[in-house]
Design an enzyme around this catalytic site. Structure first.
Site, PDB file in Angstrom:
ATOM      1  N   GLY A  73       0.724  -1.210  -0.025  1.00 40.08           N
ATOM      2  CA  GLY A  73      -0.067  -0.061  -0.078  1.00 40.08           C
ATOM      3  C   GLY A  73       0.755   1.258   0.026  1.00 40.08           C
ATOM      4  O   GLY A  73       0.298   2.261  -0.532  1.00 40.08           O
ATOM      5  N   HIS A 140     -11.829  15.590 -12.946  1.00 41.83           N
ATOM      6  CA  HIS A 140     -11.332  16.100 -14.505  1.00 41.83           C
ATOM      7  C   HIS A 140      -9.818  16.535 -14.394  1.00 41.83           C
ATOM      8  O   HIS A 140      -9.639  17.309 -13.454  1.00 41.83           O
ATOM      9  CB  HIS A 140     -12.449  17.035 -15.123  1.00 41.83           C
ATOM     10  CG  HIS A 140     -12.433  18.440 -14.579  1.00 41.83           C
ATOM     11  ND1 HIS A 140     -11.395  19.275 -14.815  1.00 41.83           N
ATOM     12  CD2 HIS A 140     -13.230  19.100 -13.494  1.00 41.83           C
ATOM     13  CE1 HIS A 140     -11.697  20.559 -14.030  1.00 41.83           C
ATOM     14  NE2 HIS A 140     -12.763  20.258 -13.310  1.00 41.83           N
ATOM     15  N   GLY A 188      -3.862  12.102   6.824  1.00 40.86           N
ATOM     16  CA  GLY A 188      -5.112  11.632   6.636  1.00 40.86           C
ATOM     17  C   GLY A 188      -5.976  12.992   7.024  1.00 40.86           C
ATOM     18  O   GLY A 188      -5.280  13.748   8.243  1.00 40.86           O
TER      19      GLY A 188
HETATM   20  C1  LIG Z   1       1.112  12.376   8.447  1.00 42.81           C
HETATM   21  C2  LIG Z   1       1.333  10.828   8.810  1.00 42.81           C
HETATM   22  C3  LIG Z   1       2.052  10.033   7.373  1.00 42.81           C
HETATM   23  C4  LIG Z   1       2.413  10.601   9.642  1.00 42.81           C
HETATM   24  O1  LIG Z   1       3.648  11.575   9.420  1.00 42.81           O
HETATM   25  P1  LIG Z   1       5.035  11.767  10.368  1.00 42.81           P
HETATM   26  O2  LIG Z   1       6.069  12.671   9.951  1.00 42.81           O
HETATM   27  O3  LIG Z   1       5.514  10.220  10.770  1.00 42.81           O
HETATM   28  O4  LIG Z   1       4.156  12.407  11.482  1.00 42.81           O
HETATM   29  P2  LIG Z   1       4.414  12.135  13.164  1.00 42.81           P
HETATM   30  O5  LIG Z   1       3.428  10.742  13.728  1.00 42.81           O
HETATM   31  O6  LIG Z   1       5.620  12.063  13.528  1.00 42.81           O
HETATM   32  O7  LIG Z   1       3.523  13.275  13.817  1.00 42.81           O
HETATM   33  C5  LIG Z   1       4.166  14.538  13.630  1.00 42.81           C
HETATM   34  C6  LIG Z   1       2.908  15.574  14.281  1.00 42.81           C
HETATM   35  O8  LIG Z   1       1.974  15.645  13.248  1.00 42.81           O
HETATM   36  C7  LIG Z   1       0.818  15.336  13.859  1.00 42.81           C
HETATM   37  N1  LIG Z   1      -0.032  14.586  12.848  1.00 42.81           N
HETATM   38  C8  LIG Z   1       0.099  13.454  12.501  1.00 42.81           C
HETATM   39  N2  LIG Z   1      -0.611  12.842  11.480  1.00 42.81           N
HETATM   40  C9  LIG Z   1      -1.515  13.724  11.424  1.00 42.81           C
HETATM   41  C10 LIG Z   1      -2.778  14.151  10.547  1.00 42.81           C
HETATM   42  N3  LIG Z   1      -3.149  13.224   9.614  1.00 42.81           N
HETATM   43  N4  LIG Z   1      -3.348  15.382  10.700  1.00 42.81           N
HETATM   44  C11 LIG Z   1      -3.015  16.134  11.715  1.00 42.81           C
HETATM   45  N5  LIG Z   1      -1.984  15.932  12.439  1.00 42.81           N
HETATM   46  C12 LIG Z   1      -1.261  14.707  12.487  1.00 42.81           C
HETATM   47  C13 LIG Z   1       1.040  14.500  15.266  1.00 42.81           C
HETATM   48  O9  LIG Z   1      -0.048  14.409  16.026  1.00 42.81           O
HETATM   49  C14 LIG Z   1       2.259  15.258  15.639  1.00 42.81           C
HETATM   50  O10 LIG Z   1       2.151  16.367  16.153  1.00 42.81           O
HETATM   51  P3  LIG Z   1       2.777  16.822  17.480  1.00 42.81           P
HETATM   52  O11 LIG Z   1       4.122  17.054  16.904  1.00 42.81           O
HETATM   53  O12 LIG Z   1       1.868  18.116  17.998  1.00 42.81           O
HETATM   54  O13 LIG Z   1       2.885  15.830  18.480  1.00 42.81           O
HETATM   55  C15 LIG Z   1       0.409   9.976   9.493  1.00 42.81           C
HETATM   56  O14 LIG Z   1      -0.054  10.337  10.512  1.00 42.81           O
HETATM   57  C16 LIG Z   1      -0.905   9.805   8.430  1.00 42.81           C
HETATM   58  O15 LIG Z   1      -1.811  10.828   8.413  1.00 42.81           O
HETATM   59  N6  LIG Z   1      -0.967   9.042   7.701  1.00 42.81           N
HETATM   60  C17 LIG Z   1      -2.141   8.521   6.967  1.00 42.81           C
HETATM   61  C18 LIG Z   1      -1.933   7.187   6.547  1.00 42.81           C
HETATM   62  C19 LIG Z   1      -3.295   6.674   5.904  1.00 42.81           C
HETATM   63  O16 LIG Z   1      -4.132   7.311   5.585  1.00 42.81           O
HETATM   64  N7  LIG Z   1      -3.052   5.393   5.408  1.00 42.81           N
HETATM   65  C20 LIG Z   1      -4.221   4.627   4.546  1.00 42.81           C
HETATM   66  C21 LIG Z   1      -3.664   3.538   4.319  1.00 42.81           C
HETATM   67  S1  LIG Z   1      -5.117   2.505   3.570  1.00 42.81           S
END
Ligand SMILES: CC(C)(COP(=O)(O)OP(=O)(O)OC[C@H]1O[C@@H](n2cnc3c(N)ncnc32)[C@H](O)[C@@H]1OP(=O)(O)O)[C@@H](O)C(=O)NCCC(=O)NCCS
Length: 222
Positions: A73, A140, A188
């Site tokens: 994925g 689009h 996300g």
């Molecule tokens: C953004 C993401 C990729 C993580 O990235 P990262 O650089 O490793 O981020 P971290 O987990 O270290 O978090 C860093 C900061 O961002 C914040 N954060 C992480 N994801 C966030 C999100 N989606 N929205 C808002 N804030 C978010 C954390 O709370 C953290 O905040 P803090 O510094 O105040 O504690 C992950 O959280 C995410 O959203 N992944 C989506 C995965 C997905 O949808 N997969 C679907 C598979 S089918």
């Protein structure tokens, strides 16, 4: 019927199993041999009635190689797997779920997958190995590069351009005309109201950059 294996038996791989079975229920097309998984132990194992055939060594020993559906994925990981498989000369099917809606003027390159309930409207390009997950919509004139992943429920308005390897998290959205540089990650629920450079992570509403990686980061195994 074309022989096909699914690489990876994790959640993504098992969702691809559902996709392939749904396609075969419409028109029998793929002879599903089973799963290839690098964690295969060699002991008899199966997933939902389909055997775990072995590791990539199993694939390397098959001539001609079956089609490979990539149950991987994460964009960067998918790109690394494709690069590793290149010497085997395997081919990757383009899989569109029968309940997805894909317009007549949509270009889909090798290995694209479009899942259940996704909508891709018109004059869209989906680059090789791009993945449009369940319920995502692409409007689009969008252009998605190679290895782009759209998680479930992503919403792209018209004229959005995502560079190679962009990984867009669940339920994120982008307003018209936004451009994202290659290998960037969108968290996300983020809302992209402005363009993003390459190799960054951005989260929130509106999305803000929280992290920058060095170019080429996606080539390295975490
Ligand atoms: C953004 C993401 C990729 C993580 O990235 P990262 O650089 O490793 O981020 P971290 O987990 O270290 O978090 C860093 C900061 O961002 C914040 N954060 C992480 N994801 C966030 C999100 N989606 N929205 C808002 N804030 C978010 C954390 O709370 C953290 O905040 P803090 O510094 O105040 O504690 C992950 O959280 C995410 O959203 N992944 C989506 C995965 C997905 O949808 N997969 C679907 C598979 S089918």
């Amino acid at each position: 019927m074309e022989p096909l294996v699914i690489l990876g038996r994790g959640g993504h791989g098992r969702e691809l199993l559902e996709l392939v079975l749904a396609l075969n229920a419409e028109v029998p097309r793929y002879e599903l041999l089973g799963f290839v998984d690098d964690a295969a132990t060699g002991a008899p194992e199966e997933v939902h009635g389909y055997p775990v055939l072995g590791t990539r060594a199993w694939l390397a020993a098959r001539s001609p190689a079956p089609l490979v559906a990539l149950g991987v994925g994460v964009s960067a990981a998918r790109a690394r797997v494709v690069a590793a498989l290149a010497p085997l000369g395997v081919r990757f099917p383009t899989l569109v779920h029968p309940r997805a809606s894909v317009g007549r003027h949509v270009r889909m390159d090798e290995g694209v997958t479009v899942c259940d309930g996704a909508v891709v409207t018109t004059d869209v390009t989906l680059g090789a190995h791009a993945h449009v997950n369940v319920g995502a919509s692409v409007s689009h004139d969008c252009v998605l590069g190679r290895f782009v992943s759209l998680a479930p429920g992503v919403r792209l308005a018209g004229n959005v351009r995502l560079g190679d390897g962009c990984d867009v998290g669940v339920a994120a959205s982008a307003i018209p005309g936004v451009e994202v540089g290659e290998w960037s990650i969108v968290g996300g629920g983020a809302v992209l109201t402005a363009s993003l450079p390459a190799n960054v992570t951005a989260v929130g509403v509106p999305a803000r950059v929280t992290r920058t990686r060095p170019p080429g980061w996606q080539l390295r195994t975490p």
